[in-house]
Every structure is written in structure tokens, then in C-alpha cells.
Design an enzyme around this catalytic site. Structure first.
Site, PDB file in Angstrom:
ATOM      1  N   ARG A  53       0.816  -1.211   0.000  1.00  0.00           N
ATOM      2  CA  ARG A  53       0.000   0.000   0.000  1.00  0.00           C
ATOM      3  C   ARG A  53       0.851   1.264   0.000  1.00  0.00           C
ATOM      4  O   ARG A  53       0.467   2.282  -0.594  1.00  0.00           O
ATOM      5  CB  ARG A  53      -0.932  -0.008   1.216  1.00  0.00           C
ATOM      6  CG  ARG A  53      -1.992  -1.098   1.165  1.00  0.00           C
ATOM      7  CD  ARG A  53      -2.921  -1.010   2.351  1.00  0.00           C
ATOM      8  NE  ARG A  53      -3.966  -2.026   2.295  1.00  0.00           N
ATOM      9  CZ  ARG A  53      -4.968  -2.103   3.158  1.00  0.00           C
ATOM     10  NH1 ARG A  53      -5.058  -1.223   4.154  1.00  0.00           N
ATOM     11  NH2 ARG A  53      -5.873  -3.040   3.054  1.00  0.00           N
ATOM     12  N   ASP A 163     -15.630   8.744   9.253  1.00  0.00           N
ATOM     13  CA  ASP A 163     -14.520   7.817   9.053  1.00  0.00           C
ATOM     14  C   ASP A 163     -13.240   8.630   9.064  1.00  0.00           C
ATOM     15  O   ASP A 163     -13.259   9.853   8.865  1.00  0.00           O
ATOM     16  CB  ASP A 163     -14.675   7.061   7.728  1.00  0.00           C
ATOM     17  CG  ASP A 163     -13.887   5.757   7.720  1.00  0.00           C
ATOM     18  OD1 ASP A 163     -14.494   4.704   7.988  1.00  0.00           O
ATOM     19  OD2 ASP A 163     -12.662   5.793   7.464  1.00  0.00           O
TER      20      ASP A 163
END
Length: 294
Positions: A53, A163
Site C-alpha cells: 500500500r 470515518d
């Protein structure tokens, strides 16, 4: 860097020993940073996933390898500008429409009636998806509440999704998804609340209908913050499948803060693997992983 390969059957696969890797001491620093910032634990077993990532961010800031990227973060003052992007790429955002549907059924068949039976100044139900990811949970909630509203016509609702990841919040606000992610949505709700694209180049994408989009908003918020800037008379809070990534002390602190935002009689819903996390004295369990505030 030349990539070596090893032949496996008829395929060629990379020799991972030649790939750029995070040094153990840098992974320790990254894991500690992520835990401090988000509460999420990154055990060594996740190192390979994190490396994959971070390579995207490494290239975005023109660093030649992960060692240089970590040096940029921790030794060259890059963390201030990079922290939001770093959190975006390392946080897990697994979610689905109508995930753990038993909770939605309980909301439809029990919670709404019980909440609207309480004295209130106006019949507005406030629902908070506290780890909303790409919005699938919030839009699933909206579909259920809209169905109840069609039957009762005596209340309104507002949904807040929060979030820590700006990437998933952007998708939640757009409310545009690949058509196949709607497979778990019941057919009648799919027909009423999901629009198929009429534009040829966007075929295969769908969007949540405007009447639901008008009832929801999405904000960036960190559950590790000591205060949450939201109302303290929320009716239902969904916090599903995120506490499992936190240390025990952080789990208890997050639950305590969220319960503080519930109205008396309000509900907290956690994931099916998280029931034992909720140890608040002023809530009682009323269903599988569903708790009601006294």
C-alpha cells in the site's frame, strides 16, 4: 531495479526477495504511529500488505524506495503533510451493503417503534454510522429507514457517517458504486433506491437516489479523538467491525465516548465479533451485539 522471476508451472511470479521492503525498525515506527493516530494495531504479519500500500504513496512523493519514504516521514519533516494520505492507505475499509442484516432487521422491526414512542420535541431520528467507510452501511440504513417512513409517515431521519479515511468518505459522498456491490441489497430496495446509469461510458455503475442522499452527510473524524463534535441525543449508533483492530483500553474509551452521545433509550450496535467489548455500566444488551442506553 531489475525484477527477477521464478517459474511456477506455466506462470512467472516475482521473487519477493528482490522487492523493496520496509526495514524492521521503520515498520515498528510506522505501526506505533498508526496506533497512536487511529487506535489500529499493525502486527508484523501485516508488513507485506503495508509495503504494497505504501509504494503508491512512495511514488506520489517521488521517493525511490520505502527506506527513503520512511526517512522522509520520520527524519525529514514530511509527516505533517503526509499523515492524512498515510492513514488513508494503511487503514482497512472492508464493508458491504446490508452486511450483518440482522441488525438492520432489528432496527426496522423494534428500534424505530421504541424510539418514536419516547417523548421528544420533534420526531427526528438521528443515526450515526461511526466507521462508515465508503458509505455502504449508511446507505443501507437509509434504505431501511425510508421503507419504514413510507409505512408510518410520522417521523423524519438524518444519518451521519464518519470515518478517518478521506478516500472512502469521498466515495460515500458521491454515492456511486459498481453495480455488482449492490447484490446483497434486497430486490425491492434495489429497485426503489438505486439508480442505474443511463450514460454509456458509465454503464456498470449505480448511484443512490437523491431522496436518500439529502438525508445523509459524511465527515472525517478520528475515533481516537477525546471529544466528538456531534449531538448528544443520537438515537442509534452503528460501530461495527472496527473495535477488533483496537487495543482493549482504546476499545473501552471509544465505546464510552460514543455512549455519551446516545439519548436515554438509544441504541449502540457493534459487530458480531465485538459483543464482549461493550462493558459500559449504563447500557444493557437487548439483542445479539445490540445495546440500549439506560
Amino acid at each position: 531495479m531489475q525484477l527477477q522471476t521464478a517459474r511456477v508451472g506455466a506462470r512467472f511470479v516475482p521473487d519477493v526477495s528482490t522487492l523493496d521492503q520496509i526495514a524492521p525498525e521503520d515498520f515498528t515506527r510506522l505501526a506505533s504511529l498508526v496506533t497512536r493516530q487511529t487506535g489500529i494495531k499493525l502486527p508484523p504479519a501485516k508488513r507485506l500488505m503495508i509495503e504494497g500500500r505504501l509504494r503508491k504513496r512512495m511514488r506520489a512523493v517521488n521517493k525511490p524506495n520505502l527506506t527513503a519514504y520512511c526517512r522522509f516521514l520520520f527524519d525529514e519533516g514530511g509527516l505533517d503533510s503526509e499523515i492524512t494520505h498515510l492513514i488513508d492507505v494503511v487503514t482497512t475499509n472492508k464493508t458491504d451493503f446490508f452486511r450483518e442484516p440482522e441488525h438492520l432487521h432489528f432496527m426496522e422491526n423494534h428500534m424505530v417503534d421504541a424510539l418514536l414512542a419516547q417523548p421528544r420535541r420533534r420526531p427526528l431520528l438521528k443515526v450515526w454510522s461511526a466507521a462508515s467507510s465508503n458509505g455502504a452501511e449508511a446507505w443501507s440504513i437509509a434504505m431501511v429507514l425510508e421503507d419504514v417512513l413510507r409505512r408510518r409517515r410520522d417521523f423524519s431521519y438524518a444519518i451521519l457517517g464518519t470515518d478517518i479515511s478521506t478516500i472512502v468518505l469521498a466515495q460515500a459522498r458521491r454515492a456511486i458504486y459498481p453495480a455488482e456491490v449492490m447484490d446483497p441489497v434486497p430486490r425491492d430496495k434495489r429497485q426503489r433506491y438505486v439508480m442505474d446509469s443511463r450514460t454509456p461510458e458509465l454503464r456498470g455503475e449505480v448511484r443512490i437516489v437523491p431522496e436518500l442522499r439529502r438525508c445523509a452527510r459524511f465527515d472525517r473524524m478520528n475515533l481516537m479523538d477525546t471529544n466528538y463534535p456531534y449531538d448528544r441525543d443520537v438515537d442509534i449508533i452503528f460501530l461495527r467491525n472496527v473495535l477488533i483492530y483496537f487495543e482493549k483500553a482504546d476499545q473501552e474509551a471509544v465505546v464510552s465516548r460514543l455512549v455519551g452521545h446516545l439519548r436515554p433509550g438509544g441504541y449502540l450496535v457493534v459487530g458480531h465479533s465485538e459483543s464482549m467489548v461493550v462493558v459500559e455500566a449504563n447500557v444493557r444488551q437487548v439483542g445479539p451485539t445490540i445495546f440500549q442506553k439506560s
